[in-house]
Design a protein around this motif. Structure first.
Motif, PDB file in Angstrom:
ATOM      1  N   LEU A   5       0.815  -1.121   0.032  1.00 21.08           N
ATOM      2  CA  LEU A   5       0.010  -0.088   0.155  1.00 21.08           C
ATOM      3  C   LEU A   5       0.785   1.173  -0.033  1.00 21.08           C
ATOM      4  O   LEU A   5       0.455   2.154  -0.757  1.00 21.08           O
ATOM      5  CB  LEU A   5      -0.925  -0.069   1.102  1.00 21.08           C
ATOM      6  N   GLU A   6       1.916   1.318   0.812  1.00 21.41           N
ATOM      7  CA  GLU A   6       2.854   2.419   0.938  1.00 21.41           C
ATOM      8  C   GLU A   6       3.501   2.616  -0.557  1.00 21.41           C
ATOM      9  O   GLU A   6       3.608   3.727  -0.833  1.00 21.41           O
ATOM     10  CB  GLU A   6       3.871   2.304   2.053  1.00 21.41           C
ATOM     11  N   LEU A   7       4.065   1.436  -1.025  1.00 23.23           N
ATOM     12  CA  LEU A   7       4.739   1.485  -2.240  1.00 23.23           C
ATOM     13  C   LEU A   7       3.802   2.260  -3.445  1.00 23.23           C
ATOM     14  O   LEU A   7       4.305   2.773  -4.387  1.00 23.23           O
ATOM     15  CB  LEU A   7       5.295  -0.020  -2.729  1.00 23.23           C
ATOM     16  N   CYS A   8       2.601   1.614  -3.520  1.00 23.36           N
ATOM     17  CA  CYS A   8       1.658   1.969  -4.325  1.00 23.36           C
ATOM     18  C   CYS A   8       1.300   3.455  -4.180  1.00 23.36           C
ATOM     19  O   CYS A   8       1.286   4.400  -5.296  1.00 23.36           O
ATOM     20  CB  CYS A   8       0.312   1.273  -4.392  1.00 23.36           C
ATOM     21  N   HIS A   9       1.074   4.068  -3.018  1.00 24.48           N
ATOM     22  CA  HIS A   9       0.752   5.392  -2.770  1.00 24.48           C
ATOM     23  C   HIS A   9       2.189   6.333  -3.119  1.00 24.48           C
ATOM     24  O   HIS A   9       2.047   7.283  -3.921  1.00 24.48           O
ATOM     25  CB  HIS A   9       0.707   5.683  -1.178  1.00 24.48           C
ATOM     26  N   ILE A  10       3.230   5.835  -3.075  1.00 21.73           N
ATOM     27  CA  ILE A  10       4.591   6.543  -3.612  1.00 21.73           C
ATOM     28  C   ILE A  10       4.307   6.682  -5.118  1.00 21.73           C
ATOM     29  O   ILE A  10       4.557   7.928  -5.625  1.00 21.73           O
ATOM     30  CB  ILE A  10       5.893   5.770  -3.071  1.00 21.73           C
ATOM     31  N   ILE A  11       4.325   5.651  -5.740  1.00 23.90           N
ATOM     32  CA  ILE A  11       4.171   5.561  -7.166  1.00 23.90           C
ATOM     33  C   ILE A  11       3.010   6.408  -7.802  1.00 23.90           C
ATOM     34  O   ILE A  11       3.161   7.061  -8.688  1.00 23.90           O
ATOM     35  CB  ILE A  11       4.167   3.833  -7.647  1.00 23.90           C
ATOM     36  N   GLU A  12       1.884   6.281  -7.126  1.00 22.22           N
ATOM     37  CA  GLU A  12       0.725   6.999  -7.687  1.00 22.22           C
ATOM     38  C   GLU A  12       0.821   8.562  -7.521  1.00 22.22           C
ATOM     39  O   GLU A  12       0.598   9.193  -8.343  1.00 22.22           O
ATOM     40  CB  GLU A  12      -0.373   6.684  -6.799  1.00 22.22           C
ATOM     41  N   SER A  13       1.505   8.908  -6.310  1.00 22.80           N
ATOM     42  CA  SER A  13       1.893  10.246  -6.081  1.00 22.80           C
ATOM     43  C   SER A  13       2.703  10.982  -7.071  1.00 22.80           C
ATOM     44  O   SER A  13       2.867  12.148  -7.494  1.00 22.80           O
ATOM     45  CB  SER A  13       2.197  10.637  -4.733  1.00 22.80           C
ATOM     46  N   ALA A  14       3.787  10.204  -7.768  1.00 26.18           N
ATOM     47  CA  ALA A  14       4.756  10.535  -8.409  1.00 26.18           C
ATOM     48  C   ALA A  14       4.131  11.037  -9.910  1.00 26.18           C
ATOM     49  O   ALA A  14       4.992  11.756 -10.628  1.00 26.18           O
ATOM     50  CB  ALA A  14       5.974   9.522  -8.448  1.00 26.18           C
ATOM     51  N   PHE A  15       2.954  10.800 -10.138  1.00 26.82           N
ATOM     52  CA  PHE A  15       2.534  11.044 -11.367  1.00 26.82           C
ATOM     53  C   PHE A  15       1.410  11.993 -11.356  1.00 26.82           C
ATOM     54  O   PHE A  15       0.968  12.282 -12.500  1.00 26.82           O
ATOM     55  CB  PHE A  15       1.988   9.623 -12.072  1.00 26.82           C
ATOM     56  N   LEU A  16       1.238  12.644 -10.363  1.00 25.33           N
ATOM     57  CA  LEU A  16       0.428  13.750 -10.336  1.00 25.33           C
ATOM     58  C   LEU A  16       0.693  14.871 -11.142  1.00 25.33           C
ATOM     59  O   LEU A  16       1.807  15.317 -11.272  1.00 25.33           O
ATOM     60  CB  LEU A  16       0.126  14.330  -8.908  1.00 25.33           C
ATOM     61  N   PRO A  17      -0.299  15.635 -11.842  1.00 22.89           N
ATOM     62  CA  PRO A  17      -1.644  15.567 -11.907  1.00 22.89           C
ATOM     63  C   PRO A  17      -2.344  14.609 -12.819  1.00 22.89           C
ATOM     64  O   PRO A  17      -3.416  14.604 -12.731  1.00 22.89           O
ATOM     65  CB  PRO A  17      -1.773  17.137 -12.402  1.00 22.89           C
ATOM     66  N   LEU A  18      -1.563  13.573 -13.311  1.00 19.91           N
ATOM     67  CA  LEU A  18      -2.159  12.480 -14.134  1.00 19.91           C
ATOM     68  C   LEU A  18      -2.642  11.653 -12.824  1.00 19.91           C
ATOM     69  O   LEU A  18      -2.455  11.659 -11.854  1.00 19.91           O
ATOM     70  CB  LEU A  18      -1.292  11.863 -14.872  1.00 19.91           C
ATOM     71  N   SER A  19      -3.691  10.977 -13.631  1.00 21.44           N
ATOM     72  CA  SER A  19      -4.249   9.815 -12.670  1.00 21.44           C
ATOM     73  C   SER A  19      -3.553   8.509 -12.785  1.00 21.44           C
ATOM     74  O   SER A  19      -3.403   8.028 -13.809  1.00 21.44           O
ATOM     75  CB  SER A  19      -5.927   9.528 -13.195  1.00 21.44           C
ATOM     76  N   CYS A  20      -3.032   8.088 -11.648  1.00 22.74           N
ATOM     77  CA  CYS A  20      -2.262   6.882 -11.619  1.00 22.74           C
ATOM     78  C   CYS A  20      -2.909   5.683 -10.663  1.00 22.74           C
ATOM     79  O   CYS A  20      -3.200   6.098  -9.620  1.00 22.74           O
ATOM     80  CB  CYS A  20      -0.760   7.126 -11.168  1.00 22.74           C
ATOM     81  N   GLU A  21      -3.104   4.493 -11.209  1.00 26.39           N
ATOM     82  CA  GLU A  21      -3.603   3.480 -10.172  1.00 26.39           C
ATOM     83  C   GLU A  21      -2.587   2.309 -10.440  1.00 26.39           C
ATOM     84  O   GLU A  21      -1.941   1.871 -11.315  1.00 26.39           O
ATOM     85  CB  GLU A  21      -4.830   2.950 -10.883  1.00 26.39           C
ATOM     86  N   CYS A  22      -2.121   1.947  -9.198  1.00 26.42           N
ATOM     87  CA  CYS A  22      -1.212   0.924  -8.730  1.00 26.42           C
ATOM     88  C   CYS A  22      -2.112  -0.153  -8.200  1.00 26.42           C
ATOM     89  O   CYS A  22      -2.707   0.046  -7.143  1.00 26.42           O
ATOM     90  CB  CYS A  22      -0.166   1.320  -8.017  1.00 26.42           C
ATOM     91  N   ARG A  23      -2.136  -1.157  -8.942  1.00 28.63           N
ATOM     92  CA  ARG A  23      -2.750  -2.612  -8.473  1.00 28.63           C
ATOM     93  C   ARG A  23      -1.955  -3.714  -8.505  1.00 28.63           C
ATOM     94  O   ARG A  23      -1.004  -3.812  -9.047  1.00 28.63           O
ATOM     95  CB  ARG A  23      -3.963  -3.058  -9.333  1.00 28.63           C
ATOM     96  N   VAL A  24      -2.244  -4.589  -7.493  1.00 25.42           N
ATOM     97  CA  VAL A  24      -1.441  -5.981  -7.236  1.00 25.42           C
ATOM     98  C   VAL A  24      -2.127  -7.086  -7.940  1.00 25.42           C
ATOM     99  O   VAL A  24      -3.448  -7.169  -7.949  1.00 25.42           O
ATOM    100  CB  VAL A  24      -1.304  -6.366  -5.837  1.00 25.42           C
ATOM    101  N   GLU A  25      -1.460  -7.642  -8.987  1.00 26.02           N
ATOM    102  CA  GLU A  25      -1.983  -8.733  -9.773  1.00 26.02           C
ATOM    103  C   GLU A  25      -2.228  -9.907  -9.242  1.00 26.02           C
ATOM    104  O   GLU A  25      -1.260 -10.141  -8.088  1.00 26.02           O
ATOM    105  CB  GLU A  25      -1.205  -8.703 -11.113  1.00 26.02           C
ATOM    106  N   PRO A  26      -2.861 -10.901  -9.505  1.00 26.51           N
ATOM    107  CA  PRO A  26      -3.093 -12.072  -8.889  1.00 26.51           C
ATOM    108  C   PRO A  26      -1.607 -12.852  -8.573  1.00 26.51           C
ATOM    109  O   PRO A  26      -1.631 -13.502  -7.723  1.00 26.51           O
ATOM    110  CB  PRO A  26      -4.063 -12.919  -9.683  1.00 26.51           C
ATOM    111  N   SER A  27      -0.688 -12.598  -9.582  1.00 21.28           N
ATOM    112  CA  SER A  27       0.720 -13.109  -9.518  1.00 21.28           C
ATOM    113  C   SER A  27       1.567 -12.381  -8.345  1.00 21.28           C
ATOM    114  O   SER A  27       2.700 -12.980  -8.068  1.00 21.28           O
ATOM    115  CB  SER A  27       1.471 -13.068 -10.925  1.00 21.28           C
ATOM    116  N   GLY A  28       1.019 -11.328  -7.952  1.00 23.52           N
ATOM    117  CA  GLY A  28       1.635 -10.613  -6.700  1.00 23.52           C
ATOM    118  C   GLY A  28       2.487  -9.538  -7.518  1.00 23.52           C
ATOM    119  O   GLY A  28       3.214  -8.683  -6.626  1.00 23.52           O
ATOM    120  N   SER A  29       2.749  -9.499  -8.835  1.00 29.34           N
ATOM    121  CA  SER A  29       3.278  -8.318  -9.380  1.00 29.34           C
ATOM    122  C   SER A  29       2.421  -7.069  -9.275  1.00 29.34           C
ATOM    123  O   SER A  29       1.192  -7.089  -9.252  1.00 29.34           O
ATOM    124  CB  SER A  29       3.611  -8.790 -10.960  1.00 29.34           C
TER     125      SER A  29
END
Length: 88
Positions: A5-29
């Motif tokens: 969750l922290e990792l995704c938040h960092i990644i998503e914040s890095a692309f503002l003002p664009l919309s960025c969604e970070c998701r965990v795939e079933p494989s864990g990637s």
């Protein structure tokens, strides 16, 4: 080590003002989707990112820079194609 969750938040914040969604795939990637916030048009979709390689700030920063480079390349290419289509 950061949680997913922290990792995704960092990644998503890095692309503002664009919309960025970070998701965990079933494989864990991770899957990262970057969209234009007003139109919702997907600008870039990156899949299969190994979260285990993102062990510290340098690795996270390198991933973000790689994605930004790809995003810029994709945007430039799309702009060139739009110009060609307008001339036709």
């Amino acid at each position: 080590m950061l949680s997913i969750l922290e990792l995704c938040h960092i990644i998503e914040s890095a692309f503002l003002p664009l919309s960025c969604e970070c998701r965990v795939e079933p494989s864990g990637s991770l899957q990262i989707q970057i969209s234009e916030p007003i139109s919702g048009r997907v600008e870039l979709l990156v899949t299969g990112i190994s979260a285990s390689r993102l062990t510290g700030n340098p690795a996270i920063a390198q991933l973000i820079n790689e994605i930004k480079e790809e995003l810029n390349f994709t945007h430039d290419r799309r702009t060139d194609l739009d110009r060609v289509q307008q001339k036709c």
